[in-house]
Design a protein around this motif. Structure first.
Motif, PDB file in Angstrom:
ATOM      1  N   ILE A 109       0.836  -1.203   0.000  1.00 13.05           N
ATOM      2  CA  ILE A 109       0.000   0.000   0.000  1.00 13.05           C
ATOM      3  C   ILE A 109       0.872   1.254   0.000  1.00 13.05           C
ATOM      4  O   ILE A 109       1.708   1.443   0.873  1.00 13.05           O
ATOM      5  N   LYS A 110       0.615   2.110  -0.972  1.00 13.18           N
ATOM      6  CA  LYS A 110       1.372   3.351  -1.095  1.00 13.18           C
ATOM      7  C   LYS A 110       0.600   4.495  -0.445  1.00 13.18           C
ATOM      8  O   LYS A 110      -0.610   4.627  -0.636  1.00 13.18           O
ATOM      9  N   VAL A 111       1.302   5.318   0.328  1.00 19.15           N
ATOM     10  CA  VAL A 111       0.670   6.475   0.955  1.00 19.15           C
ATOM     11  C   VAL A 111       0.710   7.649  -0.022  1.00 19.15           C
ATOM     12  O   VAL A 111       1.774   8.017  -0.519  1.00 19.15           O
ATOM     13  N   VAL A 112      -0.466   8.235  -0.307  1.00 18.83           N
ATOM     14  CA  VAL A 112      -0.565   9.348  -1.251  1.00 18.83           C
ATOM     15  C   VAL A 112      -1.321  10.497  -0.581  1.00 18.83           C
ATOM     16  O   VAL A 112      -1.812  10.372   0.538  1.00 18.83           O
ATOM     17  N   ASP A 113      -1.428  11.631  -1.287  1.00 14.39           N
ATOM     18  CA  ASP A 113      -2.130  12.787  -0.709  1.00 14.39           C
ATOM     19  C   ASP A 113      -3.258  13.305  -1.592  1.00 14.39           C
ATOM     20  O   ASP A 113      -3.832  14.362  -1.324  1.00 14.39           O
ATOM     21  N   LYS A 114      -3.608  12.572  -2.660  1.00 14.84           N
ATOM     22  CA  LYS A 114      -4.687  13.008  -3.546  1.00 14.84           C
ATOM     23  C   LYS A 114      -5.722  11.905  -3.711  1.00 14.84           C
ATOM     24  O   LYS A 114      -5.386  10.725  -3.803  1.00 14.84           O
ATOM     25  N   VAL A 115      -7.013  12.307  -3.771  1.00 17.22           N
ATOM     26  CA  VAL A 115      -8.087  11.341  -3.974  1.00 17.22           C
ATOM     27  C   VAL A 115      -8.041  10.827  -5.399  1.00 17.22           C
ATOM     28  O   VAL A 115      -7.466  11.464  -6.302  1.00 17.22           O
ATOM     29  N   GLY A 116      -8.674   9.677  -5.610  1.00 17.77           N
ATOM     30  CA  GLY A 116      -8.715   9.126  -6.947  1.00 17.77           C
ATOM     31  C   GLY A 116      -9.153   7.675  -6.932  1.00 17.77           C
ATOM     32  O   GLY A 116      -9.382   7.089  -5.869  1.00 17.77           O
TER      33      GLY A 116
END
Length: 234
Positions: A109-116
């Protein structure tokens, strides 16, 4: 000066003996949740230190979510927070948990900061923080010891245990639809010397680290549970 009779003291001792602490949150400690009304939170323990209640939606699709947004852990402002647990301590707890989760969840699981698409979000909230008298120790079960322990409680000099309730909810980042939820307890037994002492972050630091591990396991367990479900015919 407080006047305490032997009969009343022994009654208090028996009450303490029947009120053992637990790492599983009680119904009173679970303030609210956003799971569907026809669903319930069930106890799921990862190990002896990682106990809690959780729910995973049947709608979670195996391998669909590959990324996760981790907002800062929220601190709910309410009257259940004990004055013995300073807000600065809870704020630091929030900062530490947020930082550790953002640094690493798992290799899948990669931590991101944008929805999608394929992106979930985990919302964590500190909903309750209380300090309560520590349960009677085994050495205090004998009559004289029980009396002494109960007297200490009545006078406010008994050790206090801390319980911090944290709710974790995983939602779809676009629709905000609930996917999974878990309610856990950070408990530090007897860390406060009396009912006037204030908690220091260092006294719960190890418990906070264990909680971060529990959240990581929760995220992985939700995905694992979805993978174990029978595939519905199309």
């Amino acid at each position: 000066m407080k006047k305490i009779t032997i009969k009343a003291t022994m009654g208090m001792a028996l009450l303490l003996l029947t009120a053992c602490s637990s790492l599983v949150p009680t119904s009173k400690e679970i303030t609210n949740n956003d799971i569907p009304k026809n669903e319930t939170l069930k106890e799921v323990d990862f190990d002896s230190l990682e106990k809690g209640v959780q729910w995973v939606s049947d709608a979670v699709q195996p391998h669909y979510y590959t990324s996760l947004i981790v907002p800062k852990v929220e601190l709910e402002q309410n009257k259940t927070h004990s004055k013995q647990i300073p807000e600065t301590v809870l704020e630091k707890l929030s900062t530490v948990v947020t930082k550790q989760l953002r640094s690493n969840i798992s290799s899948d699981i990669k931590v991101v900061d944008k929805v999608g698409p394929h992106v979930a979000q985990i919302n964590l909230r500190i909903s309750r923080a209380t300090a309560n008298p520590e349960d009677l120790k085994l050495t205090e079960v004998i009559p004289i010891g029980a009396v002494i322990g109960a007297v200490k409680m009545a006078l406010g000099t008994r050790d206090q245990s801390v319980r911090i309730i944290i709710e974790a909810q995983i939602v779809d980042s676009i629709s905000n639809k609930p996917l999974a939820e878990r309610v856990s307890v950070i408990e530090a037994a007897g860390v406060l010397e009396n009912d006037k002492s204030s908690l220091r972050y260092e006294q719960i630091e190890k418990d906070v680290d264990n909680f971060v591990k529990e959240v990581r396991t929760f995220i992985q367990s939700a995905a694992y549970e979805a993978q174990q479900r029978p595939v519905k015919p199309s």
